[in-house]
Write an enzyme that holds these catalytic residues in place. Structure first.
Site: not given
Ligand code: 13P
Length: 249
Positions: A166, A233-234, A212, A9-11, A172, A94, A96
């Site tokens: 999640e 993610g990251g 993470s 997920n490149w957000k 993150g 998600h 977010e």
């Protein structure tokens, strides 16, 4: 055997050029696992990424979608538009989106319905806040998120649903759930699904972990029997790290 999936997920990172560079690097990576690999760039990069991914075996996902078919919803993107650029998967729910855009319950259920109606695969995200876990509410919170977003679906619809647990406190933050915490929750999710739909649906549905996940913790998390992959993610923004995570399964 359940399908194993590792999705990036490149957000709200990477413009179109940068997204294409990352895809280029991923195409050169040696994926040694049989996991289904999916990337989720932002809307503006989807069309170019779709072309770039042709024949690569890497799937393409959107990060969100509106629940309506079309109409006066300035700034929104529909399932029909996603289909038009070759997107076959969408991430919904998600944390977010839940936190910053107040998406929840009936709205998410409507988004899921629209995506499935268009034949898309849904990666449905959910997970508890730190306060929920600290007060011992985490199982109840997860159960109600599943119920509100998904338990109206007919049994047959589940073949296109992937769950992604999640825990919000792990996203993150560099603080991942321990493999045991992940397994405990994933087993609970599968049991909840079995109670609602029977063991066949529960045993077939992939349940991903997100929060993470890095190359150095992926092997242990993925080794747990009810963890069928990850939503990253990251670490998905780096081709070497993401490939290492894919190969950890
Ligand atoms: P991080 O891997 O950066 O914690 O993000 C997880 C996530 O939100 C994937 O959707």
């Amino acid at each position: 055997m359940r399908t194993k999936i590792v999705a990036g997920n490149w957000k709200m990172n990477l413009n179109q050029r940068e997204s294409l560079e990352l895809i280029d690097a991923l195409k050169k990576s040696k994926f040694t696992s049989s996991a289904q690999v999916i990337v989720a760039p932002n809307f503006t990069a989807l069309s170019a990424c779709s072309e770039a991914l042709q024949g690569s075996g890497i799937g393409l996902s959107a990060q969100n979608m509106h629940q309506s078919e079309s109409g006066a919803f300035t700034g929104e993107v529909s399932a029909h538009m996603l289909e038009g650029v070759g997107v076959s998967t969408v991430i919904l729910g998600h944390s977010e989106r839940r936190e910053y855009f107040r998406e929840a319950g009936a709205l998410l259920a409507a988004k899921v319905d629209t995506a499935l109606k268009h034949g898309m695969q849904v990666i449905f995200c959910f997970g508890e806040l730190l306060a929920d876990r600290e007060s011992g509410q985490h199982f109840d919170v997860v159960k109600s998120q599943l119920k509100e977003g998904l338990f109206h679906l007919p049994e047959d619809a589940w073949k296109n649903v992937v769950l992604s647990y999640e825990p919000v406190w792990a996203i993150g933050t560099g603080k991942t759930a321990s493999p045991e915490q992940a397994q405990e929750m994933h087993a609970f999710i599968r049991k909840t699904l079995a109670n609602a739909y029977g063991t066949e649906v529960a045993e077939r549905c992939p349940i991903l972990y997100g929060g993470s996940v890095k190359p150095d913790n992926a092997v242990l998390i993925f080794s747990k029997p009810d963890v069928d992959g990850g939503l990253i993610g990251g670490a998905a923004l780096d081709a070497i790290d993401f490939s290492a995570i894919v190969n950890a399964i």
